[in-house]
Design a protein around this motif. Sequence first.
Motif, PDB file in Angstrom:
ATOM      1  N   ILE A 105      37.545  40.322  47.548  1.00  0.00           N
ATOM      2  CA  ILE A 105      36.973  39.003  47.847  1.00  0.00           C
ATOM      3  C   ILE A 105      35.705  38.770  47.033  1.00  0.00           C
ATOM      4  CG2 ILE A 105      35.800  37.670  49.658  1.00  0.00           C
ATOM      5  CD1 ILE A 105      37.967  38.783  51.606  1.00  0.00           C
ATOM      6  N   VAL A 106      34.827  39.768  46.950  1.00  0.00           N
ATOM      7  CA  VAL A 106      33.614  39.612  46.144  1.00  0.00           C
ATOM      8  C   VAL A 106      33.987  39.399  44.677  1.00  0.00           C
ATOM      9  CG1 VAL A 106      31.569  40.830  45.259  1.00  0.00           C
ATOM     10  CG2 VAL A 106      32.060  40.839  47.704  1.00  0.00           C
ATOM     11  N   GLY A 107      34.956  40.157  44.174  1.00  0.00           N
ATOM     12  CA  GLY A 107      35.404  39.968  42.795  1.00  0.00           C
ATOM     13  C   GLY A 107      35.914  38.555  42.553  1.00  0.00           C
ATOM     14  N   LEU A 108      36.722  38.047  43.477  1.00  0.00           N
ATOM     15  CA  LEU A 108      37.243  36.683  43.331  1.00  0.00           C
ATOM     16  C   LEU A 108      36.126  35.648  43.435  1.00  0.00           C
ATOM     17  CD1 LEU A 108      40.588  36.848  45.348  1.00  0.00           C
ATOM     18  CD2 LEU A 108      40.262  36.992  42.877  1.00  0.00           C
ATOM     19  N   LEU A 109      35.157  35.883  44.314  1.00  0.00           N
ATOM     20  CA  LEU A 109      34.029  34.955  44.423  1.00  0.00           C
ATOM     21  C   LEU A 109      33.206  34.927  43.132  1.00  0.00           C
ATOM     22  CD1 LEU A 109      32.847  35.576  48.096  1.00  0.00           C
ATOM     23  CD2 LEU A 109      33.852  33.477  47.172  1.00  0.00           C
ATOM     24  N   LEU A 110      33.053  36.078  42.500  1.00  0.00           N
ATOM     25  CA  LEU A 110      32.350  36.110  41.209  1.00  0.00           C
ATOM     26  C   LEU A 110      33.126  35.341  40.143  1.00  0.00           C
ATOM     27  CD1 LEU A 110      31.086  39.811  41.227  1.00  0.00           C
ATOM     28  CD2 LEU A 110      29.680  37.733  41.391  1.00  0.00           C
ATOM     29  N   LEU A 111      34.446  35.478  40.143  1.00  0.00           N
ATOM     30  CA  LEU A 111      35.265  34.691  39.215  1.00  0.00           C
ATOM     31  C   LEU A 111      35.171  33.209  39.549  1.00  0.00           C
ATOM     32  CD1 LEU A 111      38.482  36.902  38.896  1.00  0.00           C
ATOM     33  CD2 LEU A 111      36.659  36.601  37.206  1.00  0.00           C
ATOM     34  N   ALA A 115      34.160  30.047  37.268  1.00  0.00           N
ATOM     35  CA  ALA A 115      35.105  28.943  37.029  1.00  0.00           C
ATOM     36  C   ALA A 115      34.567  27.607  37.516  1.00  0.00           C
ATOM     37  CB  ALA A 115      36.446  29.242  37.713  1.00  0.00           C
ATOM     38  N   ALA A 116      33.804  27.627  38.601  1.00  0.00           N
ATOM     39  CA  ALA A 116      33.296  26.377  39.172  1.00  0.00           C
ATOM     40  C   ALA A 116      31.852  26.569  39.627  1.00  0.00           C
ATOM     41  CB  ALA A 116      34.177  25.941  40.346  1.00  0.00           C
ATOM     42  N   LEU A 170      40.996  36.493  52.303  1.00  0.00           N
ATOM     43  CA  LEU A 170      41.424  36.702  50.918  1.00  0.00           C
ATOM     44  C   LEU A 170      42.241  35.510  50.402  1.00  0.00           C
ATOM     45  CD1 LEU A 170      41.525  38.628  48.490  1.00  0.00           C
ATOM     46  CD2 LEU A 170      43.531  39.689  49.517  1.00  0.00           C
ATOM     47  N   ILE A 171      43.161  35.025  51.208  1.00  0.00           N
ATOM     48  CA  ILE A 171      43.984  33.877  50.815  1.00  0.00           C
ATOM     49  C   ILE A 171      43.111  32.641  50.603  1.00  0.00           C
ATOM     50  CG2 ILE A 171      45.722  32.249  51.679  1.00  0.00           C
ATOM     51  CD1 ILE A 171      47.105  34.737  52.965  1.00  0.00           C
ATOM     52  N   THR A 172      42.103  32.468  51.447  1.00  0.00           N
ATOM     53  CA  THR A 172      41.217  31.311  51.329  1.00  0.00           C
ATOM     54  C   THR A 172      40.441  31.336  50.019  1.00  0.00           C
ATOM     55  OG1 THR A 172      41.008  31.218  53.737  1.00  0.00           O
ATOM     56  CG2 THR A 172      39.318  30.079  52.451  1.00  0.00           C
ATOM     57  N   VAL A 173      39.873  32.491  49.699  1.00  0.00           N
ATOM     58  CA  VAL A 173      39.112  32.601  48.451  1.00  0.00           C
ATOM     59  C   VAL A 173      40.042  32.439  47.245  1.00  0.00           C
ATOM     60  CG1 VAL A 173      37.690  34.140  47.042  1.00  0.00           C
ATOM     61  CG2 VAL A 173      37.298  33.986  49.503  1.00  0.00           C
ATOM     62  N   ALA A 174      41.229  33.029  47.329  1.00  0.00           N
ATOM     63  CA  ALA A 174      42.193  32.887  46.229  1.00  0.00           C
ATOM     64  C   ALA A 174      42.606  31.423  46.058  1.00  0.00           C
ATOM     65  CB  ALA A 174      43.415  33.761  46.482  1.00  0.00           C
ATOM     66  N   ALA A 175      42.827  30.719  47.168  1.00  0.00           N
ATOM     67  CA  ALA A 175      43.190  29.296  47.088  1.00  0.00           C
ATOM     68  C   ALA A 175      42.070  28.493  46.473  1.00  0.00           C
ATOM     69  CB  ALA A 175      43.531  28.761  48.477  1.00  0.00           C
ATOM     70  N   ARG A 176      40.832  28.811  46.838  1.00  0.00           N
ATOM     71  CA  ARG A 176      39.677  28.101  46.269  1.00  0.00           C
ATOM     72  C   ARG A 176      39.579  28.373  44.766  1.00  0.00           C
ATOM     73  NH1 ARG A 176      37.023  25.191  44.174  1.00  0.00           N
ATOM     74  NH2 ARG A 176      34.791  24.871  44.325  1.00  0.00           N
ATOM     75  N   LEU A 177      39.824  29.614  44.360  1.00  0.00           N
ATOM     76  CA  LEU A 177      39.768  29.949  42.937  1.00  0.00           C
ATOM     77  C   LEU A 177      40.866  29.238  42.165  1.00  0.00           C
ATOM     78  CD1 LEU A 177      38.541  31.592  40.618  1.00  0.00           C
ATOM     79  CD2 LEU A 177      40.034  33.489  41.293  1.00  0.00           C
TER      80      LEU A 177
END
Length: 183
Positions: A105-111, A115-116, A170-177
């Motif tokens: 989740i932290v990795g995806l939040l950094l991405l 990205a945004a 995890l799904i929420t952060v992935a959807a946001r990304l």
Amino acid sequence: MQNRVWRYYLLAIATVATLYFLMPPTTWSKLVLYNGIGLSSVIAIAVALRWQRPYNTRAWLFIGGGATSFLTADIVYYALEALRDETPFPSPADAFYLGMYPLVIVGLLLLLRQAAPQRDVAGLIDAGLVAVATFAVLGILVMDTYLTDDSLALAGRLISIAYPVMDVALITVAARLIGAVHL
């Protein structure tokens, strides 16, 4: 050169995955083949970081850490299964399985920050809708079962509920990304 290496990697993983499903399902075949695939993903992330040198290396280090935590959990779980008649629940593997989530989740939040970088209220609302819908389904189908399962001790119930809660996060952060990348 690098393109060929990735093709060979994909071919090797497809072969090992096929063997996994064709071989009799023993604890040792799971331990070696399944975890071989997991180990290869950790190695692939490390090699990609070295070759590609992405802008956001920290994000990929967290994601690689999550993959390593999941691999460790699988090794612990299958080792316990191989050494005991019955695998305990909760077990030490659960700490590593659950530890994977915050790392990824932290990795995806950094991405996502890359990205945004600007505020995107619409994207947050979209991710919130995904979270609510996923949580509703998992709450009805999965979590309610764990809450009412008298065979589980309190620790077992809490850990059982932690998995779908972390899945939703995890799904929420992935959807946001995904939403941010497709702006």
